[in-house]
Design an enzyme around this catalytic site. Structure first.
Site, PDB file in Angstrom:
ATOM      1  N   ASP A  65     -84.532  16.222  30.318  1.00  0.00           N
ATOM      2  CA  ASP A  65     -83.983  15.421  29.223  1.00  0.00           C
ATOM      3  C   ASP A  65     -82.622  15.997  28.846  1.00  0.00           C
ATOM      4  O   ASP A  65     -82.373  17.192  28.996  1.00  0.00           O
ATOM      5  CB  ASP A  65     -84.882  15.514  27.986  1.00  0.00           C
ATOM      6  CG  ASP A  65     -86.157  14.693  28.102  1.00  0.00           C
ATOM      7  OD1 ASP A  65     -86.408  14.107  29.167  1.00  0.00           O
ATOM      8  OD2 ASP A  65     -86.906  14.646  27.111  1.00  0.00           O
ATOM      9  N   HIS A  85     -87.710  20.018  35.827  1.00  0.00           N
ATOM     10  CA  HIS A  85     -88.615  19.590  36.890  1.00  0.00           C
ATOM     11  C   HIS A  85     -87.852  19.324  38.186  1.00  0.00           C
ATOM     12  O   HIS A  85     -86.632  19.198  38.198  1.00  0.00           O
ATOM     13  CB  HIS A  85     -89.358  18.323  36.459  1.00  0.00           C
ATOM     14  CG  HIS A  85     -90.330  18.549  35.341  1.00  0.00           C
ATOM     15  ND1 HIS A  85     -91.646  18.135  35.394  1.00  0.00           N
ATOM     16  CD2 HIS A  85     -90.184  19.133  34.118  1.00  0.00           C
ATOM     17  CE1 HIS A  85     -92.263  18.447  34.262  1.00  0.00           C
ATOM     18  NE2 HIS A  85     -91.388  19.060  33.477  1.00  0.00           N
ATOM     19  N   SER A 145     -79.647  24.572  27.078  1.00  0.00           N
ATOM     20  CA  SER A 145     -78.564  24.989  27.956  1.00  0.00           C
ATOM     21  C   SER A 145     -78.262  23.886  28.949  1.00  0.00           C
ATOM     22  O   SER A 145     -78.269  22.710  28.594  1.00  0.00           O
ATOM     23  CB  SER A 145     -78.899  26.307  28.654  1.00  0.00           C
ATOM     24  OG  SER A 145     -77.732  26.839  29.238  1.00  0.00           O
TER      25      SER A 145
END
Length: 281
Positions: free
Chosen positions: A88, A144, A247
């Protein structure tokens, strides 16, 4: 350049990040709850998507920050040719790697060799594709796999811990190639793929699913770990790592294997599992 960005040139980066780590792992009930409540309100964190939606249930601020999502909250693009968004966040930049250079912002770029700290490892990505995804404090903080891959090697590259916010990206030369980072090299059915976890000011660490905590330990020399004999294979969309604070993650692809999704623009919001690119091989 903002005052905050200017100050990051002189601030004691590792000391501040170590201090942030101590706060993040504190089990003091009032402190951890104050931190959770402050961040939730300040950044508009949507806990309805979390596997644990009760903000009072987390034992530490770090547990809240690295929270899991409910099953089904994110799903991979149904097209089996879709290479997936790893996290995200917002697209910082994406596009072609031109002559080995990766675009950062207007007037700013760095080389794949600088990012990976290895000219040989960078060579296959010359004239390939890159995507830089910024994770804000409100976002899901697990990263992921864009595509199924076998882990070959990780490279912990020491460096500074500049902020990776918009102002810093615009003004700090070679920012992502200067910050401390963990480079993850994968072998896939289309060739090499690199996923780079870039640290930032107040980032308390990076963890991987195969080795646990990778940053810190802060280091002063490049550290390589060869994982070829361990047969670590991660499927497309599987969790690979997590940040203990917001980050940036950078994906590098070799040339002539994929086309970036046409809707991806700088600053556009993205979700884990959405289409990053479409495979063409």
């Amino acid at each position: 350049m903002s005052l905050v960005t200017s100050l990051t040139y002189v601030l004691p980066h590792r000391f501040l990040s170590s201090l942030a780590r101590g706060l993040a792992y504190s089990r003091s009930p009032w402190l951890k709850q104050w931190l959770i409540d402050t961040v939730t309100k300040r950044f508009g964190v949507d806990l309805s998507e979390a596997a644990e939606p009760d903000p009072n249930a987390y034992p530490t601020f770090n547990a809240f920050f690295t929270r899991a999502l409910k099953p089904g909250a994110r799903t991979p693009d149904a097209d089996p040719r879709a290479l997936l968004m790893p996290a995200d966040g917002h697209i910082s930049q994406c596009g072609a790697i031109e002559g080995g250079r990766i675009f950062q912002a207007k007037g700013q770029s760095f080389t794949a060799t600088e990012l990976l700290a290895d000219a040989t490892a960078a060579a296959p990505f010359s004239d390939g594709l890159f995507a830089t995804v910024y994770l804000s404090p409100r976002d899901y903080h697990r990263v992921h796999m864009p595509w199924r891959g076998r882990l070959l090697e990780t490279v912990h590259v020491p460096g500074r811990l500049f902020s990776v916010g918009t102002d810093a990206v615009k003004h700090v030369p070679r920012l992502f190639a200067r910050n401390e980072r963990l480079v993850c090299h994968f072998e896939t059915d289309f060739g090499p793929m690199a996923v780079v976890m870039v640290g930032a000011l107040l980032v308390s660490g990076v963890e991987t699913v195969w080795s646990g905590v990778e940053i810190p330990r802060y280091a002063n020399a490049v550290t390589r770990k060869d994982h070829r004999d361990e047969n670590i294979v991660l499927d497309r969309f599987a969790e690979m790592a997590r940040f203990n604070y917001g980050s940036t993650v950078i994906v590098l692809l070799p040339p002539q294997v994929a086309q970036l999704a046409p809707n991806l623009l700088a600053e556009s919001p993205v979700k884990l599992g959405e289409r990053l690119a479409t495979m063409t091989v």
